[in-house]
Design a protein around this motif. Structure first.
Motif, PDB file in Angstrom:
ATOM      1  N   MET A 193       0.940  -1.126   0.131  1.00  0.00           N
ATOM      2  CA  MET A 193       0.335  -0.253  -0.521  1.00  0.00           C
ATOM      3  C   MET A 193       0.788   0.706  -0.230  1.00  0.00           C
ATOM      4  N   ALA A 194       1.661   0.720   0.619  1.00  0.00           N
ATOM      5  CA  ALA A 194       2.646   2.761   0.862  1.00  0.00           C
ATOM      6  C   ALA A 194       3.406   2.414  -0.168  1.00  0.00           C
ATOM      7  N   LYS A 195       3.899   1.576  -1.231  1.00  0.00           N
ATOM      8  CA  LYS A 195       4.637   1.828  -2.618  1.00  0.00           C
ATOM      9  C   LYS A 195       3.399   2.235  -3.018  1.00  0.00           C
ATOM     10  N   ASN A 196       2.384   1.917  -3.173  1.00  0.00           N
ATOM     11  CA  ASN A 196       1.331   2.676  -4.363  1.00  0.00           C
ATOM     12  C   ASN A 196       0.856   4.821  -4.037  1.00  0.00           C
ATOM     13  N   TRP A 197       1.572   4.771  -2.629  1.00  0.00           N
ATOM     14  CA  TRP A 197       1.708   5.991  -2.246  1.00  0.00           C
ATOM     15  C   TRP A 197       2.452   6.587  -2.753  1.00  0.00           C
ATOM     16  N   ILE A 198       3.567   5.831  -2.795  1.00  0.00           N
ATOM     17  CA  ILE A 198       4.675   6.398  -3.122  1.00  0.00           C
ATOM     18  C   ILE A 198       4.891   7.058  -4.409  1.00  0.00           C
ATOM     19  N   GLU A 199       4.995   5.510  -4.889  1.00  0.00           N
ATOM     20  CA  GLU A 199       4.582   5.888  -6.550  1.00  0.00           C
ATOM     21  C   GLU A 199       3.848   6.967  -7.011  1.00  0.00           C
ATOM     22  N   LEU A 200       2.211   7.205  -6.316  1.00  0.00           N
ATOM     23  CA  LEU A 200       1.604   8.235  -6.580  1.00  0.00           C
ATOM     24  C   LEU A 200       1.776   9.205  -6.814  1.00  0.00           C
ATOM     25  N   VAL A 201       2.863   9.945  -5.565  1.00  0.00           N
ATOM     26  CA  VAL A 201       3.427  10.630  -5.512  1.00  0.00           C
ATOM     27  C   VAL A 201       5.064  11.218  -6.262  1.00  0.00           C
ATOM     28  N   THR A 202       5.334  10.244  -6.855  1.00  0.00           N
ATOM     29  CA  THR A 202       7.257  10.109  -7.011  1.00  0.00           C
ATOM     30  C   THR A 202       7.512  10.120  -8.105  1.00  0.00           C
ATOM     31  N   GLY A 203       6.111   9.371  -8.745  1.00  0.00           N
ATOM     32  CA  GLY A 203       6.194   8.811 -10.385  1.00  0.00           C
ATOM     33  C   GLY A 203       6.483   6.484 -10.223  1.00  0.00           C
ATOM     34  N   SER A 204       7.158   6.223 -11.004  1.00  0.00           N
ATOM     35  CA  SER A 204       6.953   4.830 -10.850  1.00  0.00           C
ATOM     36  C   SER A 204       8.374   4.237 -10.413  1.00  0.00           C
ATOM     37  N   LEU A 205       8.706   4.000  -9.504  1.00  0.00           N
ATOM     38  CA  LEU A 205       9.775   3.454  -8.937  1.00  0.00           C
ATOM     39  C   LEU A 205      10.875   2.385 -10.003  1.00  0.00           C
ATOM     40  N   GLU A 206       9.828   1.815 -11.022  1.00  0.00           N
ATOM     41  CA  GLU A 206      10.641   0.769 -12.040  1.00  0.00           C
ATOM     42  C   GLU A 206      10.805   1.870 -13.398  1.00  0.00           C
ATOM     43  N   LYS A 255      11.920   4.910 -13.030  1.00  0.00           N
ATOM     44  CA  LYS A 255      13.086   5.282 -12.566  1.00  0.00           C
ATOM     45  C   LYS A 255      14.531   4.584 -12.197  1.00  0.00           C
ATOM     46  N   LYS A 256      14.344   3.369 -12.174  1.00  0.00           N
ATOM     47  CA  LYS A 256      15.180   2.322 -12.055  1.00  0.00           C
ATOM     48  C   LYS A 256      15.536   2.535 -13.909  1.00  0.00           C
ATOM     49  N   GLN A 257      14.636   2.211 -14.586  1.00  0.00           N
ATOM     50  CA  GLN A 257      14.702   1.967 -16.238  1.00  0.00           C
ATOM     51  C   GLN A 257      15.642   2.972 -16.378  1.00  0.00           C
ATOM     52  N   TYR A 258      15.207   4.391 -16.752  1.00  0.00           N
ATOM     53  CA  TYR A 258      15.771   5.477 -16.899  1.00  0.00           C
ATOM     54  C   TYR A 258      17.389   5.432 -16.138  1.00  0.00           C
ATOM     55  N   ARG A 259      17.689   4.681 -15.196  1.00  0.00           N
ATOM     56  CA  ARG A 259      19.176   5.251 -14.159  1.00  0.00           C
ATOM     57  C   ARG A 259      19.755   3.900 -15.301  1.00  0.00           C
ATOM     58  N   GLN A 260      19.002   2.712 -15.145  1.00  0.00           N
ATOM     59  CA  GLN A 260      20.314   1.969 -15.941  1.00  0.00           C
ATOM     60  C   GLN A 260      20.174   2.564 -18.202  1.00  0.00           C
ATOM     61  N   TYR A 261      18.891   3.143 -18.731  1.00  0.00           N
ATOM     62  CA  TYR A 261      19.394   4.125 -19.790  1.00  0.00           C
ATOM     63  C   TYR A 261      20.879   4.854 -19.430  1.00  0.00           C
ATOM     64  N   LYS A 262      20.545   5.710 -18.499  1.00  0.00           N
ATOM     65  CA  LYS A 262      21.762   6.626 -18.743  1.00  0.00           C
ATOM     66  C   LYS A 262      22.585   5.694 -18.169  1.00  0.00           C
ATOM     67  N   ALA A 263      22.772   4.802 -17.643  1.00  0.00           N
ATOM     68  CA  ALA A 263      23.992   4.104 -17.430  1.00  0.00           C
ATOM     69  C   ALA A 263      24.687   3.286 -19.092  1.00  0.00           C
ATOM     70  N   THR A 320       5.665   6.098 -21.787  1.00  0.00           N
ATOM     71  CA  THR A 320       6.284   6.280 -23.490  1.00  0.00           C
ATOM     72  C   THR A 320       8.132   6.765 -23.240  1.00  0.00           C
ATOM     73  N   LEU A 321       8.581   7.347 -22.324  1.00  0.00           N
ATOM     74  CA  LEU A 321       9.431   8.249 -21.934  1.00  0.00           C
ATOM     75  C   LEU A 321      10.108   7.448 -22.529  1.00  0.00           C
ATOM     76  N   VAL A 322       9.932   6.380 -21.549  1.00  0.00           N
ATOM     77  CA  VAL A 322      11.384   5.165 -21.096  1.00  0.00           C
ATOM     78  C   VAL A 322      11.448   4.924 -22.365  1.00  0.00           C
ATOM     79  N   THR A 323      10.127   4.210 -22.997  1.00  0.00           N
ATOM     80  CA  THR A 323      10.273   3.305 -24.207  1.00  0.00           C
ATOM     81  C   THR A 323      11.101   4.180 -25.462  1.00  0.00           C
ATOM     82  N   MET A 324      11.129   5.509 -25.490  1.00  0.00           N
ATOM     83  CA  MET A 324      11.427   6.201 -26.406  1.00  0.00           C
ATOM     84  C   MET A 324      12.957   6.275 -26.274  1.00  0.00           C
TER      85      MET A 324
END
Length: 121
Positions: A1-14, A16-24, A55-59
């Motif tokens: 439940m807390a993860k859903n609330w956090i993701e609602l506020v900050t965006g998907s944690l997954e 963010k992880k994909q974006y960091r992998q992209y940058k690496a 969509t951004l991460v996929t692009m």
């Protein structure tokens, strides 16, 4: 439940992880490919107006896949983007338009005009 609330506020944690992998992955590209993709990335972030994280991460991953394959094949950067990099990146972006905020605004405009026109012939 807390993860859903956090993701609602900050965006998907997954995402963010994909974006960091992209940058690496970008960091290990040969310098000229890295410079080009970083410039394209910057343009897409400012001009693209993508509001959907998935969509951004996929692009970005699709763009990176293109550059990684081109680097592996020895394809010159200019052969990838052509003579007009703006045309290249905007054509590339058109494939991901469902994530752009402008589509929501276009629909809002059409709906408002439809309401305003009401029963006009």
């Amino acid at each position: 439940m807390a993860k859903n609330w956090i993701e609602l506020v900050t965006g998907s944690l997954e995402q963010k992880k994909q974006y960091r992998q992209y940058k690496a992955r970008v960091k290990v590209l040969p310098e000229n490919y890295r410079t080009a993709i970083e410039a394209l990335d910057r343009y897409l972030m400012y001009f693209g107006s993508i509001t959907k994280g998935d969509t951004l991460v996929t692009m970005l991953e699709d763009l990176l896949d293109l550059f990684e394959q081109s680097a592996a094949d020895g394809t010159p950067v200019r052969a990838i983007v052509g003579e007009d990099p703006v045309e290249f990146v905007e054509t590339f972006l058109a494939n991901y338009s469902e994530g752009q905020w402008i589509n929501k605004e276009r629909k809002r405009l059409v709906d408002a005009i439809d309401r305003a026109a009401g029963g006009e012939p």
